[in-house]
Design a protein around this motif. Structure first.
Motif, mmCIF file in Angstrom:
data_model
loop_
_atom_site.group_PDB
_atom_site.id
_atom_site.type_symbol
_atom_site.label_atom_id
_atom_site.label_comp_id
_atom_site.label_asym_id
_atom_site.label_seq_id
_atom_site.Cartn_x
_atom_site.Cartn_y
_atom_site.Cartn_z
ATOM 1 N N ALA A 134 32.719 -4.992 9.737
ATOM 2 C CA ALA A 134 32.903 -5.237 11.237
ATOM 3 C C ALA A 134 34.480 -5.237 11.636
ATOM 4 O O ALA A 134 35.137 -4.814 12.542
ATOM 5 C CB ALA A 134 32.218 -6.284 11.664
ATOM 6 N N PHE A 135 35.113 -6.098 11.121
ATOM 7 C CA PHE A 135 36.564 -6.458 11.250
ATOM 8 C C PHE A 135 37.418 -5.186 11.056
ATOM 9 O O PHE A 135 38.274 -4.938 11.870
ATOM 10 C CB PHE A 135 36.976 -7.516 10.629
ATOM 11 C CG PHE A 135 36.762 -9.003 10.877
ATOM 12 C CD1 PHE A 135 36.591 -9.231 12.337
ATOM 13 C CD2 PHE A 135 36.430 -10.021 10.006
ATOM 14 C CE1 PHE A 135 36.431 -10.563 12.925
ATOM 15 C CE2 PHE A 135 36.049 -11.288 10.420
ATOM 16 C CZ PHE A 135 35.924 -11.620 11.784
ATOM 17 N N GLU A 136 37.018 -4.233 10.150
ATOM 18 C CA GLU A 136 37.812 -2.755 9.822
ATOM 19 C C GLU A 136 37.769 -2.083 11.129
ATOM 20 O O GLU A 136 38.546 -1.406 11.400
ATOM 21 C CB GLU A 136 37.242 -2.186 8.556
ATOM 22 C CG GLU A 136 37.511 -2.779 7.293
ATOM 23 C CD GLU A 136 38.951 -2.838 7.018
ATOM 24 O OE1 GLU A 136 39.754 -1.807 7.337
ATOM 25 O OE2 GLU A 136 39.747 -3.908 6.438
ATOM 26 N N ARG A 137 36.454 -2.116 11.559
ATOM 27 C CA ARG A 137 36.246 -1.472 12.779
ATOM 28 C C ARG A 137 36.950 -1.576 14.041
ATOM 29 O O ARG A 137 37.560 -1.036 14.737
ATOM 30 C CB ARG A 137 34.672 -1.245 13.072
ATOM 31 C CG ARG A 137 34.087 -0.418 12.125
ATOM 32 C CD ARG A 137 32.597 -0.226 12.391
ATOM 33 N NE ARG A 137 31.996 0.537 11.343
ATOM 34 C CZ ARG A 137 30.899 1.407 11.505
ATOM 35 N NH1 ARG A 137 30.604 1.628 12.618
ATOM 36 N NH2 ARG A 137 30.543 1.979 10.309
ATOM 37 N N ALA A 138 36.982 -3.302 14.187
ATOM 38 C CA ALA A 138 37.774 -3.724 15.160
ATOM 39 C C ALA A 138 39.301 -3.710 15.244
ATOM 40 O O ALA A 138 40.087 -3.391 16.230
ATOM 41 C CB ALA A 138 37.409 -5.313 15.314
ATOM 42 N N TRP A 157 33.336 -15.030 18.425
ATOM 43 C CA TRP A 157 34.175 -15.944 19.454
ATOM 44 C C TRP A 157 35.372 -15.284 19.649
ATOM 45 O O TRP A 157 36.028 -14.612 18.811
ATOM 46 C CB TRP A 157 34.635 -17.170 18.914
ATOM 47 C CG TRP A 157 33.491 -18.189 18.820
ATOM 48 C CD1 TRP A 157 32.895 -19.001 19.864
ATOM 49 C CD2 TRP A 157 32.463 -18.440 17.773
ATOM 50 N NE1 TRP A 157 31.846 -19.759 19.573
ATOM 51 C CE2 TRP A 157 31.488 -19.256 18.063
ATOM 52 C CE3 TRP A 157 32.315 -17.730 16.567
ATOM 53 C CZ2 TRP A 157 30.408 -19.928 17.363
ATOM 54 C CZ3 TRP A 157 31.285 -18.202 15.731
ATOM 55 C CH2 TRP A 157 30.417 -19.428 16.047
ATOM 56 N N LEU A 158 35.836 -14.919 20.660
ATOM 57 C CA LEU A 158 37.207 -14.310 21.215
ATOM 58 C C LEU A 158 38.187 -15.493 21.296
ATOM 59 O O LEU A 158 37.962 -16.214 22.314
ATOM 60 C CB LEU A 158 37.103 -13.479 22.509
ATOM 61 C CG LEU A 158 38.147 -12.750 22.802
ATOM 62 C CD1 LEU A 158 38.574 -11.760 22.133
ATOM 63 C CD2 LEU A 158 37.598 -12.009 24.323
ATOM 64 N N ARG A 159 39.187 -15.342 20.591
ATOM 65 C CA ARG A 159 40.162 -16.552 20.994
ATOM 66 C C ARG A 159 41.446 -16.357 21.430
ATOM 67 O O ARG A 159 42.110 -17.214 21.741
ATOM 68 C CB ARG A 159 40.625 -16.908 19.334
ATOM 69 C CG ARG A 159 39.594 -17.473 18.422
ATOM 70 C CD ARG A 159 38.985 -18.903 18.722
ATOM 71 N NE ARG A 159 40.088 -19.674 18.641
ATOM 72 C CZ ARG A 159 40.593 -20.451 17.728
ATOM 73 N NH1 ARG A 159 40.182 -20.288 16.395
ATOM 74 N NH2 ARG A 159 41.860 -21.312 17.834
ATOM 75 N N ILE A 160 41.425 -15.128 21.995
ATOM 76 C CA ILE A 160 42.675 -14.778 23.076
ATOM 77 C C ILE A 160 42.151 -14.349 24.492
ATOM 78 O O ILE A 160 40.989 -13.884 24.476
ATOM 79 C CB ILE A 160 43.557 -13.734 22.285
ATOM 80 C CG1 ILE A 160 42.833 -12.323 22.175
ATOM 81 C CG2 ILE A 160 44.108 -14.347 21.137
ATOM 82 C CD1 ILE A 160 43.695 -11.181 21.646
ATOM 83 N N ILE A 172 41.199 -5.319 23.435
ATOM 84 C CA ILE A 172 40.242 -6.534 23.292
ATOM 85 C C ILE A 172 38.939 -5.975 23.242
ATOM 86 O O ILE A 172 38.159 -6.225 22.439
ATOM 87 C CB ILE A 172 40.825 -7.598 24.016
ATOM 88 C CG1 ILE A 172 42.374 -8.300 23.550
ATOM 89 C CG2 ILE A 172 39.758 -9.066 23.788
ATOM 90 C CD1 ILE A 172 42.973 -9.179 24.540
ATOM 91 N N GLU A 173 38.656 -5.534 24.399
ATOM 92 C CA GLU A 173 37.150 -5.182 25.009
ATOM 93 C C GLU A 173 36.727 -4.232 23.835
ATOM 94 O O GLU A 173 35.506 -4.167 23.381
ATOM 95 C CB GLU A 173 37.262 -4.640 26.293
ATOM 96 C CG GLU A 173 35.631 -4.441 26.775
ATOM 97 C CD GLU A 173 34.838 -5.667 26.654
ATOM 98 O OE1 GLU A 173 33.664 -5.221 26.702
ATOM 99 O OE2 GLU A 173 35.164 -6.691 26.749
ATOM 100 N N ALA A 174 37.488 -3.135 23.410
ATOM 101 C CA ALA A 174 37.202 -1.900 22.664
ATOM 102 C C ALA A 174 36.968 -2.872 21.371
ATOM 103 O O ALA A 174 35.938 -2.383 20.544
ATOM 104 C CB ALA A 174 37.978 -0.909 22.457
ATOM 105 N N ALA A 175 37.661 -3.489 20.735
ATOM 106 C CA ALA A 175 37.353 -4.414 19.515
ATOM 107 C C ALA A 175 36.246 -5.005 19.496
ATOM 108 O O ALA A 175 35.450 -5.005 18.384
ATOM 109 C CB ALA A 175 38.839 -5.151 19.256
#
Length: 138
Positions: free
Chosen positions: A117-121, A65-68, A47-50
């Protein structure tokens, strides 16, 4: 890394991940989101790396926003230890992700930047995900 300040119980059962997400399956904050499409446990390190990959690619523009939150403890016995003698010590924390759960939400950036950005995460997570966007967003 993310971990709870305190927990009711020190150790937890492994558990199963049944069904699809009913909670946290809609975009509530941002225009774009990263949605899980398979069930698995996601560790606090993932989670932190993403999150770091996401914010770095966005160059700290917009909002994330982190939802988990990883609140389930996972234990592990040391290597080369014989069977028995109880459950192992606490190793890390995880979150059980169901299919359909929104993991991250982003706002304040255009769709191309959000997609990259989502591809990298996505590369940092151990589950399959896809990008979703709010209706009415270009």
């Amino acid at each position: 890394m993310l971990q709870p300040a305190r927990t009711k119980f020190r150790k937890a059962f492994k558990g199963k991940i049944h069904g699809v997400a009913t909670r946290g399956s809609e975009l509530n904050f941002g225009s774009f989101g990263l949605k899980a499409i398979e069930p698995n446990r996601v560790t606090s390190k993932e989670i932190e790396a993403a999150r770091v990959a996401l914010t770095r690619h966005m160059k700290r523009a917009g909002r994330v926003w982190l939802r988990i939150f990883p609140n389930i403890p996972v234990t592990k016995k040391p290597i080369e230890v014989r069977m028995g003698k109880g459950k192992g010590g606490l190793e890390y924390y995880v979150f059980r992700v169901k299919p359909g759960r929104i993991i991250f939400e982003v706002d304040g950036v255009d769709e191309i930047v959000a997609k990259e950005a989502f591809e990298r995460a996505k590369a940092k997570l151990s589950i399959k995900t896809r990008m979703v966007k709010r209706l009415g967003t270009q």
